[in-house]
Scaffold this active site. Structure first.
Site, mmCIF file in Angstrom:
data_model
loop_
_atom_site.group_PDB
_atom_site.id
_atom_site.type_symbol
_atom_site.label_atom_id
_atom_site.label_comp_id
_atom_site.label_asym_id
_atom_site.label_seq_id
_atom_site.Cartn_x
_atom_site.Cartn_y
_atom_site.Cartn_z
ATOM 1 N N TYR A 161 -12.373 -1.710 -3.752
ATOM 2 C CA TYR A 161 -12.879 -1.930 -2.393
ATOM 3 C C TYR A 161 -14.400 -1.729 -2.309
ATOM 4 O O TYR A 161 -14.920 -1.426 -1.233
ATOM 5 C CB TYR A 161 -12.156 -1.010 -1.404
ATOM 6 C CG TYR A 161 -10.781 -1.507 -0.989
ATOM 7 C CD1 TYR A 161 -10.641 -2.640 -0.181
ATOM 8 C CD2 TYR A 161 -9.624 -0.854 -1.372
ATOM 9 C CE1 TYR A 161 -9.396 -3.104 0.222
ATOM 10 C CE2 TYR A 161 -8.364 -1.319 -0.976
ATOM 11 C CZ TYR A 161 -8.261 -2.445 -0.181
ATOM 12 O OH TYR A 161 -7.025 -2.911 0.224
ATOM 13 N N HIS A 210 -2.061 -5.490 1.292
ATOM 14 C CA HIS A 210 -3.343 -6.166 1.067
ATOM 15 C C HIS A 210 -3.087 -7.622 0.681
ATOM 16 O O HIS A 210 -2.102 -7.918 0.005
ATOM 17 C CB HIS A 210 -4.090 -5.481 -0.087
ATOM 18 C CG HIS A 210 -5.172 -6.335 -0.690
ATOM 19 N ND1 HIS A 210 -6.408 -6.475 -0.113
ATOM 20 C CD2 HIS A 210 -5.179 -7.127 -1.794
ATOM 21 C CE1 HIS A 210 -7.140 -7.316 -0.844
ATOM 22 N NE2 HIS A 210 -6.412 -7.724 -1.873
ATOM 23 N N LYS A 256 0.826 -1.214 0.000
ATOM 24 C CA LYS A 256 0.000 0.000 0.000
ATOM 25 C C LYS A 256 0.864 1.269 0.000
ATOM 26 O O LYS A 256 2.055 1.212 0.328
ATOM 27 C CB LYS A 256 -0.946 -0.046 1.208
ATOM 28 C CG LYS A 256 -1.926 -1.232 1.139
ATOM 29 C CD LYS A 256 -2.995 -1.156 2.220
ATOM 30 C CE LYS A 256 -3.953 -2.336 2.115
ATOM 31 N NZ LYS A 256 -5.087 -2.247 3.062
ATOM 32 N N GLU A 267 -9.063 -10.043 -8.359
ATOM 33 C CA GLU A 267 -8.134 -8.943 -8.104
ATOM 34 C C GLU A 267 -6.904 -9.023 -9.012
ATOM 35 O O GLU A 267 -6.396 -7.995 -9.459
ATOM 36 C CB GLU A 267 -7.722 -8.962 -6.624
ATOM 37 C CG GLU A 267 -8.900 -8.626 -5.717
ATOM 38 C CD GLU A 267 -8.659 -8.913 -4.239
ATOM 39 O OE1 GLU A 267 -9.578 -8.652 -3.436
ATOM 40 O OE2 GLU A 267 -7.555 -9.394 -3.879
ATOM 41 N N ASN A 308 -2.137 0.190 6.524
ATOM 42 C CA ASN A 308 -1.703 -1.090 7.111
ATOM 43 C C ASN A 308 -0.818 -1.918 6.170
ATOM 44 O O ASN A 308 -0.831 -3.145 6.198
ATOM 45 C CB ASN A 308 -2.896 -1.883 7.657
ATOM 46 C CG ASN A 308 -3.883 -2.273 6.594
ATOM 47 O OD1 ASN A 308 -3.718 -1.901 5.440
ATOM 48 N ND2 ASN A 308 -4.901 -3.028 6.960
HETATM 49 P P1 GTP Z 1 -7.219 -5.811 2.811
HETATM 50 O O1 GTP Z 1 -6.184 -6.881 2.656
HETATM 51 O O2 GTP Z 1 -6.690 -4.426 2.493
HETATM 52 O O3 GTP Z 1 -8.491 -6.145 2.075
HETATM 53 O O4 GTP Z 1 -7.518 -5.777 4.393
HETATM 54 P P2 GTP Z 1 -8.316 -6.844 5.267
HETATM 55 O O5 GTP Z 1 -8.856 -7.955 4.388
HETATM 56 O O6 GTP Z 1 -7.445 -7.234 6.398
HETATM 57 O O7 GTP Z 1 -9.510 -5.978 5.823
HETATM 58 P P3 GTP Z 1 -10.907 -5.617 5.132
HETATM 59 O O8 GTP Z 1 -10.999 -6.207 3.765
HETATM 60 O O9 GTP Z 1 -11.969 -5.917 6.117
HETATM 61 O O10 GTP Z 1 -10.800 -4.038 5.011
HETATM 62 C C1 GTP Z 1 -10.125 -3.415 3.918
HETATM 63 C C2 GTP Z 1 -9.255 -2.299 4.455
HETATM 64 O O11 GTP Z 1 -10.120 -1.317 5.038
HETATM 65 C C3 GTP Z 1 -8.325 -2.701 5.594
HETATM 66 O O12 GTP Z 1 -7.080 -3.155 5.138
HETATM 67 C C4 GTP Z 1 -8.172 -1.410 6.369
HETATM 68 O O13 GTP Z 1 -7.182 -0.565 5.803
HETATM 69 C C5 GTP Z 1 -9.511 -0.751 6.180
HETATM 70 N N1 GTP Z 1 -10.338 -1.012 7.366
HETATM 71 C C6 GTP Z 1 -11.030 -2.128 7.704
HETATM 72 N N2 GTP Z 1 -11.676 -1.992 8.880
HETATM 73 C C7 GTP Z 1 -11.361 -0.734 9.299
HETATM 74 C C8 GTP Z 1 -11.710 0.033 10.446
HETATM 75 O O14 GTP Z 1 -12.442 -0.412 11.329
HETATM 76 N N3 GTP Z 1 -11.202 1.307 10.503
HETATM 77 C C9 GTP Z 1 -10.399 1.842 9.535
HETATM 78 N N4 GTP Z 1 -9.932 3.095 9.677
HETATM 79 N N5 GTP Z 1 -10.059 1.139 8.450
HETATM 80 C C10 GTP Z 1 -10.516 -0.116 8.331
HETATM 81 MG MG MG Z 2 -9.931 -7.571 2.623
#
Ligand code: GTP
Ligand code: MG
Length: 145
Positions: free
Chosen positions: A51, A117, A11, A128, A114
Protein backbone atom coordinates in the site's frame (compact mmCIF):
# COMPACT_ATOMS: atom_id res chain seq x y z
CA UNK A 1 -8.77 -2.90 -24.60
CA UNK A 2 -9.07 -3.84 -20.93
CA UNK A 3 -7.46 -7.00 -19.63
CA UNK A 4 -8.91 -10.25 -18.37
CA UNK A 5 -7.06 -10.43 -15.06
CA UNK A 6 -7.42 -8.84 -11.63
CA UNK A 7 -5.87 -9.41 -8.24
CA UNK A 8 -7.88 -9.62 -5.02
CA UNK A 9 -7.32 -10.19 -1.32
CA UNK A 10 -9.90 -11.18 1.27
CA UNK A 11 -8.79 -8.98 4.17
CA UNK A 12 -8.04 -10.18 7.74
CA UNK A 13 -11.40 -9.11 9.28
CA UNK A 14 -13.43 -11.10 6.76
CA UNK A 15 -11.12 -14.11 7.24
CA UNK A 16 -11.52 -13.86 11.05
CA UNK A 17 -15.31 -13.63 10.63
CA UNK A 18 -15.28 -16.82 8.52
CA UNK A 19 -16.57 -15.20 5.34
CA UNK A 20 -14.01 -16.79 2.96
CA UNK A 21 -16.53 -19.30 1.62
CA UNK A 22 -19.31 -16.75 1.07
CA UNK A 23 -16.96 -14.32 -0.66
CA UNK A 24 -15.47 -16.97 -2.97
CA UNK A 25 -19.02 -18.01 -3.95
CA UNK A 26 -19.90 -14.42 -4.84
CA UNK A 27 -16.74 -14.14 -6.95
CA UNK A 28 -17.43 -17.37 -8.86
CA UNK A 29 -21.13 -16.55 -9.27
CA UNK A 30 -20.05 -13.26 -10.87
CA UNK A 31 -18.24 -15.26 -13.57
CA UNK A 32 -14.64 -15.12 -12.34
CA UNK A 33 -12.30 -18.08 -12.57
CA UNK A 34 -9.95 -18.38 -9.59
CA UNK A 35 -6.63 -18.96 -11.35
CA UNK A 36 -4.38 -18.88 -8.28
CA UNK A 37 -5.22 -18.72 -4.57
CA UNK A 38 -3.44 -18.91 -1.21
CA UNK A 39 -3.72 -17.81 2.40
CA UNK A 40 -0.85 -15.69 3.58
CA UNK A 41 0.01 -13.55 6.61
CA UNK A 42 1.77 -10.36 5.57
CA UNK A 43 4.45 -8.77 7.73
CA UNK A 44 3.96 -5.08 8.43
CA UNK A 45 6.78 -4.34 5.96
CA UNK A 46 5.00 -6.27 3.20
CA UNK A 47 1.73 -4.44 3.90
CA UNK A 48 3.63 -1.13 3.86
CA UNK A 49 5.08 -1.99 0.44
CA UNK A 50 1.78 -3.24 -0.98
CA UNK A 51 0.00 0.00 0.00
CA UNK A 52 3.04 2.31 -0.46
CA UNK A 53 1.00 4.56 -2.76
CA UNK A 54 -0.94 5.67 0.36
CA UNK A 55 2.12 6.29 2.58
CA UNK A 56 1.36 9.97 3.15
CA UNK A 57 -2.34 9.48 3.92
CA UNK A 58 -3.59 9.78 7.53
CA UNK A 59 -5.04 6.25 7.51
CA UNK A 60 -1.81 4.53 6.33
CA UNK A 61 -0.53 3.24 9.73
CA UNK A 62 -3.96 1.87 10.65
CA UNK A 63 -4.26 0.29 7.19
CA UNK A 64 -0.92 -1.53 7.25
CA UNK A 65 -1.35 -2.57 10.87
CA UNK A 66 -4.79 -4.04 10.01
CA UNK A 67 -3.59 -5.72 6.81
CA UNK A 68 -0.80 -7.49 8.74
CA UNK A 69 -3.03 -8.41 11.72
CA UNK A 70 -3.93 -11.88 10.41
CA UNK A 71 -4.07 -14.06 7.32
CA UNK A 72 -5.43 -12.78 4.04
CA UNK A 73 -6.55 -14.81 1.00
CA UNK A 74 -4.68 -13.71 -2.14
CA UNK A 75 -6.18 -14.50 -5.55
CA UNK A 76 -5.59 -14.01 -9.25
CA UNK A 77 -8.98 -13.83 -10.98
CA UNK A 78 -9.83 -14.16 -14.66
CA UNK A 79 -12.80 -12.80 -16.61
CA UNK A 80 -13.19 -10.34 -19.44
CA UNK A 81 -13.14 -6.71 -18.25
CA UNK A 82 -11.84 -8.14 -14.94
CA UNK A 83 -10.65 -5.01 -13.13
CA UNK A 84 -13.65 -2.76 -13.73
CA UNK A 85 -16.31 -5.43 -13.16
CA UNK A 86 -14.61 -6.55 -9.95
CA UNK A 87 -14.62 -3.00 -8.52
CA UNK A 88 -18.39 -2.98 -9.12
CA UNK A 89 -18.76 -6.38 -7.43
CA UNK A 90 -16.90 -5.26 -4.28
CA UNK A 91 -18.53 -1.81 -3.98
CA UNK A 92 -17.31 1.51 -2.58
CA UNK A 93 -14.29 1.75 -0.26
CA UNK A 94 -16.54 3.02 2.56
CA UNK A 95 -19.03 0.19 3.26
CA UNK A 96 -21.67 2.74 4.29
CA UNK A 97 -21.58 4.03 0.70
CA UNK A 98 -21.40 0.57 -0.93
CA UNK A 99 -24.41 -0.52 -2.98
CA UNK A 100 -26.73 -3.27 -1.76
CA UNK A 101 -25.51 -6.74 -2.71
CA UNK A 102 -21.85 -5.75 -3.05
CA UNK A 103 -19.22 -7.74 -1.13
CA UNK A 104 -18.27 -4.74 1.01
CA UNK A 105 -21.90 -3.94 1.81
CA UNK A 106 -22.38 -7.55 2.93
CA UNK A 107 -19.13 -8.24 4.78
CA UNK A 108 -17.21 -5.03 5.63
CA UNK A 109 -17.34 -3.68 9.17
CA UNK A 110 -15.53 -0.33 8.68
CA UNK A 111 -13.54 1.70 6.16
CA UNK A 112 -10.36 -0.05 7.27
CA UNK A 113 -11.88 -3.50 7.73
CA UNK A 114 -13.62 -3.39 4.36
CA UNK A 115 -13.51 -7.13 3.62
CA UNK A 116 -11.77 -7.21 0.26
CA UNK A 117 -9.24 -5.59 -2.04
CA UNK A 118 -9.50 -5.30 -5.83
CA UNK A 119 -6.87 -3.92 -8.22
CA UNK A 120 -7.66 -0.51 -9.71
CA UNK A 121 -5.92 -0.95 -13.11
CA UNK A 122 -4.56 -3.65 -15.41
CA UNK A 123 -1.04 -2.49 -14.56
CA UNK A 124 -1.66 -2.84 -10.81
CA UNK A 125 -3.38 -6.21 -11.35
CA UNK A 126 -0.12 -7.45 -12.87
CA UNK A 127 2.08 -5.83 -10.20
CA UNK A 128 -0.05 -7.12 -7.32
CA UNK A 129 -0.38 -10.66 -8.75
CA UNK A 130 3.41 -10.89 -8.97
CA UNK A 131 3.71 -9.53 -5.41
CA UNK A 132 2.08 -12.73 -4.08
CA UNK A 133 2.57 -15.31 -6.81
CA UNK A 134 5.46 -16.24 -9.05
CA UNK A 135 4.64 -15.59 -12.70
CA UNK A 136 5.03 -19.32 -13.23
CA UNK A 137 2.34 -20.04 -10.61
CA UNK A 138 -0.34 -17.89 -12.13
CA UNK A 139 0.61 -18.17 -15.79
CA UNK A 140 0.53 -21.95 -15.47
CA UNK A 141 -2.95 -21.69 -13.92
CA UNK A 142 -4.17 -19.53 -16.81
CA UNK A 143 -2.94 -22.11 -19.30
CA UNK A 144 -4.68 -24.94 -17.46
CA UNK A 145 -7.93 -22.95 -17.41
P1 GTP B 1 -8.28 -1.44 -1.88
O1 GTP B 1 -9.03 -2.35 -2.80
O2 GTP B 1 -7.99 -2.07 -0.53
O3 GTP B 1 -7.06 -0.84 -2.53
O4 GTP B 1 -9.33 -0.26 -1.56
P2 GTP B 1 -9.82 0.91 -2.52
O5 GTP B 1 -9.11 0.84 -3.85
O6 GTP B 1 -11.30 0.89 -2.54
O7 GTP B 1 -9.35 2.20 -1.73
P3 GTP B 1 -7.92 2.91 -1.72
O8 GTP B 1 -6.95 2.18 -2.59
O9 GTP B 1 -8.15 4.35 -1.95
O10 GTP B 1 -7.49 2.73 -0.20
C1 GTP B 1 -6.87 1.53 0.27
C2 GTP B 1 -7.51 1.14 1.58
O11 GTP B 1 -7.22 2.17 2.53
C3 GTP B 1 -9.03 1.07 1.56
O12 GTP B 1 -9.51 -0.20 1.20
C4 GTP B 1 -9.40 1.39 2.99
O13 GTP B 1 -9.32 0.25 3.83
C5 GTP B 1 -8.31 2.35 3.40
N1 GTP B 1 -8.83 3.72 3.28
C6 GTP B 1 -8.97 4.49 2.18
N2 GTP B 1 -9.48 5.71 2.46
C7 GTP B 1 -9.67 5.69 3.81
C8 GTP B 1 -10.17 6.64 4.75
O14 GTP B 1 -10.55 7.76 4.40
N3 GTP B 1 -10.19 6.25 6.06
C9 GTP B 1 -9.76 5.02 6.49
N4 GTP B 1 -9.83 4.72 7.80
N5 GTP B 1 -9.29 4.11 5.63
C10 GTP B 1 -9.25 4.43 4.33
MG1 MG C 1 -7.02 0.66 -4.00
Amino acid sequence: MSGNKTFSMIKPGAVRNKHIGHILSKIEEAGYTIAAIKTFKMTIDMAAEFYAVHKDRPFYQELISFMSSGPIVAMVLLKENAVEDFRKLIGATDPEKAEEGTIRKLFATSKTANAIHGSDSDENAERESSFFFSRQEYLRSEQVI
